[in-house]
Design an enzyme around this catalytic site. Sequence first.
Site, PDB file in Angstrom:
ATOM      1  N   SER A 143       2.204 -11.449  11.924  1.00  0.00           N
ATOM      2  CA  SER A 143       1.163 -10.422  11.973  1.00  0.00           C
ATOM      3  C   SER A 143      -0.193 -11.109  11.955  1.00  0.00           C
ATOM      4  O   SER A 143      -0.306 -12.254  11.482  1.00  0.00           O
ATOM      5  CB  SER A 143       1.281  -9.525  10.731  1.00  0.00           C
ATOM      6  OG  SER A 143       0.156  -8.688  10.603  1.00  0.00           O
ATOM      7  N   TYR A 156       1.607  -7.841   1.436  1.00  0.00           N
ATOM      8  CA  TYR A 156       1.893  -7.986   2.871  1.00  0.00           C
ATOM      9  C   TYR A 156       1.249  -9.257   3.419  1.00  0.00           C
ATOM     10  O   TYR A 156       1.887 -10.034   4.136  1.00  0.00           O
ATOM     11  CB  TYR A 156       1.370  -6.750   3.608  1.00  0.00           C
ATOM     12  CG  TYR A 156       1.775  -6.670   5.058  1.00  0.00           C
ATOM     13  CD1 TYR A 156       3.101  -6.394   5.413  1.00  0.00           C
ATOM     14  CD2 TYR A 156       0.845  -6.866   6.086  1.00  0.00           C
ATOM     15  CE1 TYR A 156       3.484  -6.302   6.748  1.00  0.00           C
ATOM     16  CE2 TYR A 156       1.215  -6.778   7.423  1.00  0.00           C
ATOM     17  CZ  TYR A 156       2.539  -6.500   7.747  1.00  0.00           C
ATOM     18  OH  TYR A 156       2.910  -6.412   9.070  1.00  0.00           O
TER      19      TYR A 156
HETATM   20  P1  NAD Z   1       9.026   0.049  12.008  1.00  0.00           P
HETATM   21  O1  NAD Z   1       9.153   0.662  10.665  1.00  0.00           O
HETATM   22  O2  NAD Z   1       8.825   0.926  13.188  1.00  0.00           O
HETATM   23  O3  NAD Z   1      10.292  -0.900  12.284  1.00  0.00           O
HETATM   24  C1  NAD Z   1      10.866  -1.669  11.256  1.00  0.00           C
HETATM   25  C2  NAD Z   1      12.377  -1.601  11.365  1.00  0.00           C
HETATM   26  O4  NAD Z   1      12.925  -2.445  10.328  1.00  0.00           O
HETATM   27  C3  NAD Z   1      12.947  -0.187  11.118  1.00  0.00           C
HETATM   28  O5  NAD Z   1      13.905   0.121  12.117  1.00  0.00           O
HETATM   29  C4  NAD Z   1      13.589  -0.282   9.741  1.00  0.00           C
HETATM   30  O6  NAD Z   1      14.728   0.570   9.583  1.00  0.00           O
HETATM   31  C5  NAD Z   1      13.986  -1.750   9.684  1.00  0.00           C
HETATM   32  N1  NAD Z   1      14.127  -2.231   8.317  1.00  0.00           N
HETATM   33  C6  NAD Z   1      13.207  -2.171   7.304  1.00  0.00           C
HETATM   34  N2  NAD Z   1      13.718  -2.716   6.182  1.00  0.00           N
HETATM   35  C7  NAD Z   1      14.969  -3.153   6.492  1.00  0.00           C
HETATM   36  C8  NAD Z   1      15.989  -3.809   5.752  1.00  0.00           C
HETATM   37  N3  NAD Z   1      15.832  -4.108   4.452  1.00  0.00           N
HETATM   38  N4  NAD Z   1      17.144  -4.128   6.390  1.00  0.00           N
HETATM   39  C9  NAD Z   1      17.326  -3.787   7.690  1.00  0.00           C
HETATM   40  N5  NAD Z   1      16.401  -3.166   8.443  1.00  0.00           N
HETATM   41  C10 NAD Z   1      15.237  -2.845   7.848  1.00  0.00           C
HETATM   42  O7  NAD Z   1       7.811  -0.997  11.877  1.00  0.00           O
HETATM   43  P2  NAD Z   1       7.181  -2.058  12.916  1.00  0.00           P
HETATM   44  O8  NAD Z   1       5.714  -1.877  12.816  1.00  0.00           O
HETATM   45  O9  NAD Z   1       7.835  -2.008  14.240  1.00  0.00           O
HETATM   46  O10 NAD Z   1       7.546  -3.419  12.150  1.00  0.00           O
HETATM   47  C11 NAD Z   1       8.279  -4.476  12.759  1.00  0.00           C
HETATM   48  C12 NAD Z   1       7.635  -5.805  12.388  1.00  0.00           C
HETATM   49  O11 NAD Z   1       6.326  -5.863  12.948  1.00  0.00           O
HETATM   50  C13 NAD Z   1       7.464  -6.052  10.881  1.00  0.00           C
HETATM   51  O12 NAD Z   1       7.776  -7.401  10.588  1.00  0.00           O
HETATM   52  C14 NAD Z   1       5.980  -5.795  10.671  1.00  0.00           C
HETATM   53  O13 NAD Z   1       5.473  -6.492   9.557  1.00  0.00           O
HETATM   54  C15 NAD Z   1       5.428  -6.334  11.970  1.00  0.00           C
HETATM   55  N6  NAD Z   1       4.069  -5.928  12.308  1.00  0.00           N
HETATM   56  C16 NAD Z   1       3.738  -4.605  12.377  1.00  0.00           C
HETATM   57  C17 NAD Z   1       2.424  -4.243  12.671  1.00  0.00           C
HETATM   58  C18 NAD Z   1       1.986  -2.798  12.708  1.00  0.00           C
HETATM   59  O14 NAD Z   1       0.772  -2.543  12.623  1.00  0.00           O
HETATM   60  N7  NAD Z   1       2.908  -1.847  12.853  1.00  0.00           N
HETATM   61  C19 NAD Z   1       1.463  -5.243  12.911  1.00  0.00           C
HETATM   62  C20 NAD Z   1       1.837  -6.577  12.847  1.00  0.00           C
HETATM   63  C21 NAD Z   1       3.149  -6.905  12.545  1.00  0.00           C
END
Ligand code: NAD
Length: 261
Positions: A143, A156
């Site tokens: 991130s 985070y």
């Molecule tokens: P999201 O919630 O849409 O997707 C996350 C997925 O991970 C979900 O399907 C959830 O069920 C699964 N998950 C969570 N905990 C779990 C566990 N303990 N075991 C198995 N599955 C689990 O969120 P996202 O934004 O797509 O996040 C994905 C990645 O992107 C993360 O690492 C997040 O930190 C990163 N990220 C997100 C953003 C943002 O602004 N959304 C920005 C930078 C990085």
Amino acid sequence: MIQLKEKSIYITGGASGIGKAVTEAFIEEGAVVTILDKSVEGLNQLKKRFGEAVQCIEGDVTVYNDHVRAVSAATETFGKLDVFVANAGVFDGFAKFKDVTPDAMSAAYDLLFDINVKGYFNGAKATVNELERTGGNMIFTVSSAGFYPDGGGVWYTASKHAQIGLMRQLAFEFAPDVRVNAVAPGGTLTALHVIPPLQPFVKSVDNETKEKSIKTRNPLQIAMTSEDHVAAYLLLASNNSRAITGEVISSDGGLSVRGLG
Ligand code: NAD
């Protein structure tokens, strides 16, 4: 250019958001994908849509054996493993360190680091031998919070710095057999979940406010969606990037060139 035909890819958190968009793109480029996720509903939707190109494993990234189950399923069904994408994660909702009680601080640390950091350790450990066999690679979703403050709260931000440290050390240890890289998305419109111990300390933000805030904070003024990041994953997963390891591709609308103004 990007060729993923017949590649077998294992991704965590592929049932929603960034992981889901990446899974869809991998399949469109000819790969077969094994997903580990907690969300049965999200997994069922993907299975319905993609059939045999996707294999869905319900489980928890904090449990090492769940990764072992997923890796076994990938190698048994698809014959091998070429790429591991560590992606499942949770958020702290920008909770302010000073506002949070010591008990909540500790519970939040345990829960968030277990998922965001240990989940990546577990996945890397469970996949490295199979990736060595295929000369494969790992990709970590990190991130912009892995570089800059105010992409989240301390939990985070520290977890995302830790993921980058893990990625760089593994890239060093696994060379020349397995490449390890990362993609650093900026704020993105997804359902990223705030962990329960911190929920009493954060304000919930509606999508419109979130969109405006993301847009005004990056120089390209993009309210990023999950699809905006898939190109970086496609490049890193493919053999076209065979000279790249230990690197982070930032996909954040240009946060590093915000300037001093
Ligand atoms: P999201 O919630 O849409 O997707 C996350 C997925 O991970 C979900 O399907 C959830 O069920 C699964 N998950 C969570 N905990 C779990 C566990 N303990 N075991 C198995 N599955 C689990 O969120 P996202 O934004 O797509 O996040 C994905 C990645 O992107 C993360 O690492 C997040 O930190 C990163 N990220 C997100 C953003 C943002 O602004 N959304 C920005 C930078 C990085």
